[in-house]
Motif scaffolding. Structure first.
Motif, short mmCIF file in Angstrom:
data_model
loop_
_atom_site.label_atom_id
_atom_site.label_comp_id
_atom_site.label_asym_id
_atom_site.label_seq_id
_atom_site.Cartn_x
_atom_site.Cartn_y
_atom_site.Cartn_z
N LEU A 1 10.73 -8.37 -15.99
CA LEU A 1 11.59 -7.64 -15.06
C LEU A 1 11.63 -6.16 -15.44
O LEU A 1 12.70 -5.60 -15.72
N LEU B 1 14.42 -3.52 -14.46
CA LEU B 1 15.80 -3.67 -14.92
C LEU B 1 15.97 -3.49 -16.42
O LEU B 1 17.09 -3.51 -16.91
N GLU B 2 14.90 -3.30 -17.16
CA GLU B 2 15.02 -3.31 -18.61
C GLU B 2 15.83 -2.14 -19.14
O GLU B 2 16.49 -2.26 -20.17
N ARG C 1 18.33 -0.97 -17.51
CA ARG C 1 19.64 -1.13 -16.89
C ARG C 1 20.43 -2.29 -17.50
O ARG C 1 21.44 -2.73 -16.95
N SER C 2 19.94 -2.81 -18.60
CA SER C 2 20.62 -3.88 -19.32
C SER C 2 20.28 -3.74 -20.79
O SER C 2 19.33 -3.04 -21.17
N THR D 1 25.29 -5.35 -19.08
CA THR D 1 24.95 -4.32 -18.11
C THR D 1 25.89 -3.15 -18.26
O THR D 1 26.98 -3.27 -18.83
N GLN E 1 23.68 -8.83 -12.56
CA GLN E 1 22.59 -8.29 -11.74
C GLN E 1 21.93 -9.44 -10.99
O GLN E 1 21.24 -10.27 -11.59
N TYR F 1 16.13 -12.93 -9.00
CA TYR F 1 16.59 -12.91 -10.38
C TYR F 1 18.12 -12.93 -10.41
O TYR F 1 18.79 -12.54 -9.46
N HIS G 1 23.23 -0.68 -10.09
CA HIS G 1 23.22 -0.79 -11.55
C HIS G 1 22.49 0.42 -12.13
O HIS G 1 21.30 0.62 -11.90
#
Length: 430
Positions: free
Chosen positions: A247, A250-251, A253-254, A347, A353, A363, A401
């Motif tokens: 992913l 998103l890496e 963002r988390s 997050t 998410q 996801y 996010h």
């Protein structure tokens, strides 16, 4: 041949007391399915079970064992809502989003109970959890918390003012508490193992020791593993803190974070009744909170704190024992039989998410410490959106996010600095 569910799990109390589970073989060769789910924790197994109940052919790929991650290591508490509550959601994202999420805030615990009852899952399910206030500011927050949750439909709350909380908790540490009769606690690894068995009873297939090494997006999607490949019409990515590389958007963002838990030796009946007379689960009101409950064999399971970046301290017992003994001085020197850590995904806004990478890859992740109930809700919403009813899923998917400040290099030290500020506030009672 059945094998112990403890194989390849961390050396936790849950693994040591897990119900027997089969060794599920790694994928070899190619297989086709309607939906491939990546990750056999609460999110993945919940989604797979809902989808199998719809009549879909489901294959689950798990890099290690069912429940290996946070789903099989957490505090075992059924806590409603999200890591940010509806007042924060409304102020940041508007009344419509708050109402949509508020309407689902107490659904996860009901899904768990439905699963346990329908499939006869043995997971030591018990009723009720408490939010305990360490100071007057936290107690006022509980008063407001009760009013907020009642506005969104939870009418099973009981405020315990002053020493009324002592009927529930044998500790002098608090000034009051809020009891949620719709909460509870359970053996989390046995819950996810039971749900996995339910999935298989409906024809679902689980392959353990099968990490996904590459995804070819398209119609269909092709998921590559070390010894095989899955061709699927649709995919659910449900690896949470273990989804590195699959992913990329998103890496940043988390962020992985870890919490630590210990389990004492079994307490005698009198000691157990003294510390938790009604056998509820408890969490306190601190920013870096403590949480605890009794197991079915009367061990005190006690956890607390957060390590940003996902690393455990050098001594988990050394980190948790002072917290335990501050709460329950009468247990000073108690034997600790198990100590373990677990990684969950945080997050920036502390909200989960949910979303799509494209038209056929979904996801759900990032529960930020509220994963037991919200992951079960996620599974239902994923099944709904695949059935053409995406309104509830999209209420989450529409939440923006942002990345953590400092990017991947500085997000951990900057978050630790923020946590230090809140730890100081907790210590000063502000």
């Amino acid at each position: 041949m059945p094998a112990s569910a403890a194989t390849d799990h961390v050396a936790s109390y849950y693994a040591a007391s897990a119900n027997p589970a089969p060794e599920r073989p790694a994928l070899a060769g190619e297989t086709c399915c309607d939906v491939c789910v990546v990750g056999a924790g609460f999110t993945g197994i919940s989604a797979a079970l809902h989808l199998a109940e719809q009549g879909r052919r489901v294959v689950v790929l798990e890099a290690t064992r069912v429940g290996f991650g946070a789903s099989g290591r957490n505090g075992g508490q059924i806590v409603n809502s999200y890591s940010r509550d509806m007042d924060v959601i409304e102020s940041r994202y508007g009344a419509d989003t708050a109402r949509a999420l508020g309407d689902m805030a107490f659904e996860g615990n009901r899904i768990i109970r439905e699963r346990v009852a329908h499939y006869g899952i043995a997971c030591d399910l018990k009723e009720g959890n408490l939010f305990a206030a360490c100071n007057a500011r936290q107690f006022q927050a509980l008063v407001e918390h009760q009013a907020l949750w009642e506005r969104y439909g939870n009418d099973r709350l009981e405020l315990l003012e002053g020493r009324a909380y002592r009927r529930e908790i044998g500790s002098e540490r608090y000034v009051g508490a809020l009891l949620d009769h719709s909460g509870g606690h359970l053996h989390p690894l046995n819950l996810v193992l039971g749900e996995a068995a339910a999935l298989e009873s409906l024809g679902g297939v689980i392959h353990e020791h099968t990490p996904v090494t590459r995804i070819e997006h398209g119609e269909p999607v092709r998921l590559h593993t070390p010894q095989g490949r899955v061709v699927a019409d649709r995919v659910v990515l449900a690896g949470n803190a273990y989804m590195t590389g699959l992913l990329p958007p998103l890496e940043g963002r988390s962020m992985p974070a870890s919490t630590q838990v210990v389990a004492t030796a079994p307490l005698d009946e009198a000691s157990a009744r003294e510390i938790l007379p009604t056998d509820r689960a408890v969490e306190d009101g601190n920013y870096l909170l403590d949480y605890y409950r009794l197991s079915a064999d009367r061990r005190l399971i006690y956890g607390g704190g957060v390590n940003y970046g996902g690393q455990d301290p050098a001594s988990i017992e050394g980190a948790i024992r002072p917290k335990l003994e501050t709460t329950f001085p009468q247990l000073r020197g108690v034997a600790i039989d198990y100590a373990w850590g677990g990684t969950f995904l945080l997050t920036m806004n502390r909200l989960p998410q949910f979303g799509r990478l494209n038209a056929n890859v979904y996801y759900a992740q990032g529960y930020s410490g509220h994963g037991v109930t919200c992951s079960h809700l996620a599974g239902r919403l994923i099944a709904e959106v695949m059935a053409g009813h995406g309104e509830r899923f999209d209420a989450f998917a529409g939440i923006p996010h942002l990345p953590f400040p400092g990017g991947r290099l500085l997000r951990v030290p900057l978050t630790r600095l923020g946590a230090w500020y809140y730890r100081l506030r907790d210590a000063l009672g502000r």
